[in-house]
Write a protein that holds these residues in place. Sequence first.
Motif, PDB file in Angstrom:
ATOM      1  N   PRO A   1      31.038  38.103 -23.465  1.00 59.17           N
ATOM      2  CA  PRO A   1      30.867  37.222 -22.328  1.00 59.17           C
ATOM      3  C   PRO A   1      30.329  35.579 -22.852  1.00 59.17           C
ATOM      4  O   PRO A   1      29.416  35.781 -23.660  1.00 59.17           O
ATOM      5  CB  PRO A   1      30.077  37.824 -21.483  1.00 59.17           C
ATOM      6  CG  PRO A   1      30.100  39.360 -21.818  1.00 59.17           C
ATOM      7  CD  PRO A   1      30.174  39.353 -23.232  1.00 59.17           C
TER       8      PRO A   1
ATOM      9  N   THR B   1      34.219  42.283 -27.001  1.00 62.09           N
ATOM     10  CA  THR B   1      34.418  41.443 -25.840  1.00 62.09           C
ATOM     11  C   THR B   1      33.019  40.822 -25.956  1.00 62.09           C
ATOM     12  O   THR B   1      31.921  41.405 -25.651  1.00 62.09           O
ATOM     13  CB  THR B   1      34.677  42.059 -24.518  1.00 62.09           C
ATOM     14  OG1 THR B   1      36.053  42.648 -24.577  1.00 62.09           O
ATOM     15  CG2 THR B   1      34.812  41.031 -23.281  1.00 62.09           C
TER      16      THR B   1
ATOM     17  N   GLY C   1      38.352  36.052 -12.189  1.00 63.43           N
ATOM     18  CA  GLY C   1      37.267  37.092 -12.424  1.00 63.43           C
ATOM     19  C   GLY C   1      37.210  37.555 -10.884  1.00 63.43           C
ATOM     20  O   GLY C   1      37.449  36.685  -9.681  1.00 63.43           O
TER      21      GLY C   1
ATOM     22  N   VAL D   1      37.336  33.987 -17.221  1.00 61.84           N
ATOM     23  CA  VAL D   1      37.447  35.175 -16.159  1.00 61.84           C
ATOM     24  C   VAL D   1      36.640  34.552 -15.047  1.00 61.84           C
ATOM     25  O   VAL D   1      35.860  35.472 -14.083  1.00 61.84           O
ATOM     26  CB  VAL D   1      36.854  36.415 -16.854  1.00 61.84           C
ATOM     27  CG1 VAL D   1      37.815  36.887 -17.868  1.00 61.84           C
ATOM     28  CG2 VAL D   1      35.320  35.700 -17.503  1.00 61.84           C
ATOM     29  N   SER D   2      36.331  33.401 -14.391  1.00 63.46           N
ATOM     30  CA  SER D   2      35.728  32.834 -13.475  1.00 63.46           C
ATOM     31  C   SER D   2      36.500  33.193 -12.119  1.00 63.46           C
ATOM     32  O   SER D   2      37.796  32.784 -12.233  1.00 63.46           O
ATOM     33  CB  SER D   2      35.540  31.328 -13.576  1.00 63.46           C
ATOM     34  OG  SER D   2      34.913  31.102 -14.718  1.00 63.46           O
TER      35      SER D   2
ATOM     36  N   GLN E   1      42.679  37.757 -15.811  1.00 66.86           N
ATOM     37  CA  GLN E   1      42.040  36.863 -16.864  1.00 66.86           C
ATOM     38  C   GLN E   1      43.064  35.848 -17.095  1.00 66.86           C
ATOM     39  O   GLN E   1      44.342  36.296 -17.288  1.00 66.86           O
ATOM     40  CB  GLN E   1      41.399  37.640 -17.831  1.00 66.86           C
ATOM     41  CG  GLN E   1      42.285  38.348 -18.658  1.00 66.86           C
ATOM     42  CD  GLN E   1      41.390  39.336 -19.506  1.00 66.86           C
ATOM     43  OE1 GLN E   1      40.371  38.992 -19.715  1.00 66.86           O
ATOM     44  NE2 GLN E   1      41.993  39.840 -20.531  1.00 66.86           N
TER      45      GLN E   1
ATOM     46  N   THR F   1      29.773  42.922 -25.064  1.00 67.70           N
ATOM     47  CA  THR F   1      29.731  43.806 -23.869  1.00 67.70           C
ATOM     48  C   THR F   1      30.139  45.360 -24.391  1.00 67.70           C
ATOM     49  O   THR F   1      31.112  45.763 -25.021  1.00 67.70           O
ATOM     50  CB  THR F   1      30.818  43.731 -22.857  1.00 67.70           C
ATOM     51  OG1 THR F   1      30.777  42.428 -22.247  1.00 67.70           O
ATOM     52  CG2 THR F   1      30.883  44.596 -21.707  1.00 67.70           C
TER      53      THR F   1
ATOM     54  N   SER G   1      32.934  31.220 -16.172  1.00 68.40           N
ATOM     55  CA  SER G   1      32.969  32.570 -17.245  1.00 68.40           C
ATOM     56  C   SER G   1      34.075  32.744 -17.917  1.00 68.40           C
ATOM     57  O   SER G   1      35.216  32.537 -17.465  1.00 68.40           O
ATOM     58  CB  SER G   1      32.470  33.600 -16.215  1.00 68.40           C
ATOM     59  OG  SER G   1      31.525  33.496 -15.278  1.00 68.40           O
ATOM     60  N   TYR G   2      33.485  32.873 -19.167  1.00 70.09           N
ATOM     61  CA  TYR G   2      34.846  33.115 -20.213  1.00 70.09           C
ATOM     62  C   TYR G   2      34.561  34.391 -21.010  1.00 70.09           C
ATOM     63  O   TYR G   2      33.413  34.947 -20.897  1.00 70.09           O
ATOM     64  CB  TYR G   2      34.748  32.038 -21.328  1.00 70.09           C
ATOM     65  CG  TYR G   2      35.025  30.478 -20.624  1.00 70.09           C
ATOM     66  CD1 TYR G   2      36.328  30.234 -20.344  1.00 70.09           C
ATOM     67  CD2 TYR G   2      33.943  29.664 -20.178  1.00 70.09           C
ATOM     68  CE1 TYR G   2      36.558  28.916 -19.765  1.00 70.09           C
ATOM     69  CE2 TYR G   2      34.017  28.675 -19.509  1.00 70.09           C
ATOM     70  CZ  TYR G   2      35.626  28.087 -19.303  1.00 70.09           C
ATOM     71  OH  TYR G   2      35.575  26.891 -18.855  1.00 70.09           O
ATOM     72  N   GLU G   3      35.524  34.822 -21.587  1.00 75.88           N
ATOM     73  CA  GLU G   3      35.356  36.091 -22.465  1.00 75.88           C
ATOM     74  C   GLU G   3      35.974  35.797 -23.976  1.00 75.88           C
ATOM     75  O   GLU G   3      37.288  35.422 -23.979  1.00 75.88           O
ATOM     76  CB  GLU G   3      36.134  37.142 -21.859  1.00 75.88           C
ATOM     77  CG  GLU G   3      35.051  37.927 -20.834  1.00 75.88           C
ATOM     78  CD  GLU G   3      35.695  39.167 -20.299  1.00 75.88           C
ATOM     79  OE1 GLU G   3      36.696  39.466 -20.716  1.00 75.88           O
ATOM     80  OE2 GLU G   3      35.018  39.913 -19.414  1.00 75.88           O
TER      81      GLU G   3
END
Length: 501
Positions: free
Chosen positions: A126, A124, A197, A163-164, A26, A113, A52-54
């Motif tokens: 998303p 976490t 990711g 996290v893409s 990540q 999550t 995508s992110y976290e």
Amino acid sequence: MHAAVRHRILLTAVILLAGSAPLHAQLFLEEIVVFAVDTIPKQTQVLQLGKSYEFICTGTFTFWDNDDGDSVGLVDAAYYREIPPGELGWAGLATNGNNGFLINRLPIAPLITGSGPSPTYTYTVPFLGRGAPAELFIEDHPPFSVDRHRDNHGAIRVRLFNVSPEIVIDSSAIDFGEVELGDRRDTVIVFHNEGYGPLIVGDLELAGSDPGEFAITAADEYTVNPGDSAMFTVSFIPTSIYLKEAVLRMQTNDSDSPVITIPLSGTGVTTLEAGCRADLHAPSQQYSDIPVTLFLNREGSNTTSYAFELEYDETLLIPDGVDTRASLSQGWTVDMTVLRPGRLAISASGGTPLSGTGTLFFLRCFAVWNPPPVSPMILHDLQFNSGNPRALAVDGAVEVDSLCNQHLKSVRYIGTPQLRQNHPNPFNPTTTINFWLPRRMQVRLAVYDSGGRLVRTLVDGILPSGDHSATFGAEALPSGMYVCRLEGGGATDSRRMLLLR
């Protein structure tokens, strides 16, 4: 608290391009630390659309009892873990829009999550980028509190990661070039995950005008971790000549490239062989139909035209036209033009492709005996269609028999050995030679090269009457003309054989 402590943060981040930073599971983009008395907004950059992110949230705000009789409270990033005396609430109650931790105006409790309170105070969340800032809002606002700011301590730490996945593929288009019918050519397509990711690739399919000419050897789905690669094979297997085109489509979870399309192309080719045999005979002072032969053809060649020029001995042969009856060109238009004595041109076309091998057409000639009585039959500039299939010309010869020679042959057939033409001819690398003996006798069967040098003796002994055969193998010999000679009973007979590699 004497006043509500509000912490409001606008948080966004920029995706780093593949290759601009080392690969990790990540990509860390931003960290925001919100203290209990902190009211200063924090701002960074935009979260890219579709990426995508976290958000990783840890830590607590703590309000405790002291000498001033303050109340005690404990609020973590998403859930109340303890309810201070004098405040309204229930232990384990998720934070809400009036009191808690929100991303884009939504409480994070239902977004995290893994549901439920975390014993480590770590969550976490998303998040899918929308091409705009993601609003991070943290507020502690107990309805009944006498805490003072000086009594508050602790912090909530918020870290943002990309996290893409990012797919990088090594081929934007594939040209397989020319591939012979019946063969195949493979190419390996390698794709890399240069994102942060897991990359998922699947639903590979062929489409376009000629998908049946190509094939994919691949798994149903690939999951590729950051920094890793995977591969599959695409093949071109032409079943007919000419240019073939298709497209390869693949689905990915990369928001930049959800569908990847790779153009495919290749040209099916083959080689046809045509010309004249080397053992042709024409009786003098007569018309003869001299066959022009298609020696090699392949299914899918789609041959609908051919053309060439033919060189011959004008003192021996006088061309008088062509005949396509009982030939591969029956129903075609075949034109003959005498360019000059000793050279003519043939041009042919038809609506139905040539099928199989055999006689293309018959060249009708009047034969005249002159020494030496052998006319070359040499093809120049042989072409099928517009160059595909490719062409290989086979040169041959016609021997003109004088009237005396024809009479001697008819007499000799009764009491002398007969050597028949080898089969196949041309040959590569073996051929069968048949001969007939009228009675038991001593015979010798030998092969010579074009210079008259002995190559091999196949038979040398006494044989009974009747039909006999011998096999000649030329694995180690060069292409060219060879002569097979049969001697026996005081007579000699010979045949020319063409080794064509």
